[in-house]
Design a protein around this motif. Structure first.
Motif, short mmCIF file in Angstrom:
data_model
loop_
_atom_site.label_atom_id
_atom_site.label_comp_id
_atom_site.label_asym_id
_atom_site.label_seq_id
_atom_site.Cartn_x
_atom_site.Cartn_y
_atom_site.Cartn_z
N VAL A 47 1.46 76.49 -12.35
CA VAL A 47 0.84 77.43 -11.42
C VAL A 47 1.81 77.64 -10.27
N GLN A 48 2.01 78.90 -9.91
CA GLN A 48 2.86 79.24 -8.76
C GLN A 48 1.99 79.89 -7.69
N LEU A 49 2.26 79.55 -6.45
CA LEU A 49 1.56 80.11 -5.31
C LEU A 49 2.58 80.79 -4.40
N VAL A 50 2.33 82.04 -4.09
CA VAL A 50 3.23 82.79 -3.21
C VAL A 50 2.45 83.23 -1.98
N GLU A 51 2.90 82.78 -0.81
CA GLU A 51 2.23 83.06 0.45
C GLU A 51 2.98 84.13 1.22
N SER A 52 2.23 84.81 2.08
CA SER A 52 2.85 85.78 2.98
C SER A 52 1.95 85.96 4.19
N GLY B 148 4.47 77.13 1.97
CA GLY B 148 4.17 77.10 3.40
C GLY B 148 4.67 78.34 4.11
N THR B 149 3.92 78.77 5.11
CA THR B 149 4.32 79.89 5.95
C THR B 149 4.07 79.52 7.40
N GLN B 150 5.04 79.81 8.25
CA GLN B 150 4.95 79.39 9.65
C GLN B 150 4.10 80.38 10.45
N ARG C 102 -3.03 87.74 9.40
CA ARG C 102 -3.70 87.61 8.12
C ARG C 102 -2.73 87.01 7.12
N LEU C 103 -3.11 85.90 6.55
CA LEU C 103 -2.31 85.25 5.52
C LEU C 103 -2.83 85.62 4.14
N SER C 104 -1.91 85.73 3.20
CA SER C 104 -2.28 86.00 1.81
C SER C 104 -1.59 85.00 0.90
N CYS C 105 -2.23 84.71 -0.21
CA CYS C 105 -1.64 83.80 -1.18
C CYS C 105 -2.11 84.20 -2.58
N THR C 106 -1.16 84.44 -3.45
CA THR C 106 -1.48 84.82 -4.83
C THR C 106 -1.05 83.74 -5.78
#
Length: 119
Positions: free
Chosen positions: A2-7, A112-114, A19-23
């Motif tokens: 499983v891969q998680l990509v945050e933005s 992680g996203t700062q 607003r944070l997103s994660c797919t």
């Protein structure tokens, strides 16, 4: 796998919003929980919010009334709308995925996203 990509992280003034997103992609099961943790410098990682397949959210007391978690099951995406941000919300925010039925039964973490809130 499983891969998680945050933005969506960044710098914002106190009182502002982000607003944070994660797919999630890969071996995604039908019933799973997704959420957000955060870790500030010198502090332990803590739960911010999570949401299950039935769209029942859970929040840390420190963010109740300010943050809203939501998900798009068709896109395997979770969002975190953060309003009225405070300096103490500054942290690295991590997306999480946990298969509830099926899958490997393990917690998966994004990179992680700062989020930085200036006072």
């Amino acid at each position: 796998q499983v891969q998680l990509v945050e933005s969506g992280g960044g710098l914002v003034q106190a009182g502002g919003s982000l607003r944070l997103s994660c797919t999630a992609s890969g071996n995604i099961v039908r019933v799973y929980s997704m959420g957000w943790y955060r870790q500030a410098p010198g502090k332990q990682r803590e739960l911010v919010a999570n949401i299950n397949t039935g769209n029942w959210p859970k929040y840390a007391d420190s963010v109740k009334g300010r943050f809203t978690i939501s998900r798009d099951n068709a896109e395997n995406t979770v969002y975190l709308q953060m309003n009225s941000l405070k300096f103490e919300d500054t942290a690295v925010y991590y997306c999480t995925y946990l298969p509830v039925i099926g899958g490997d039964g393990t917690f998966h973490w994004g990179q992680g996203t700062q989020v930085t809130v200036s006072s």
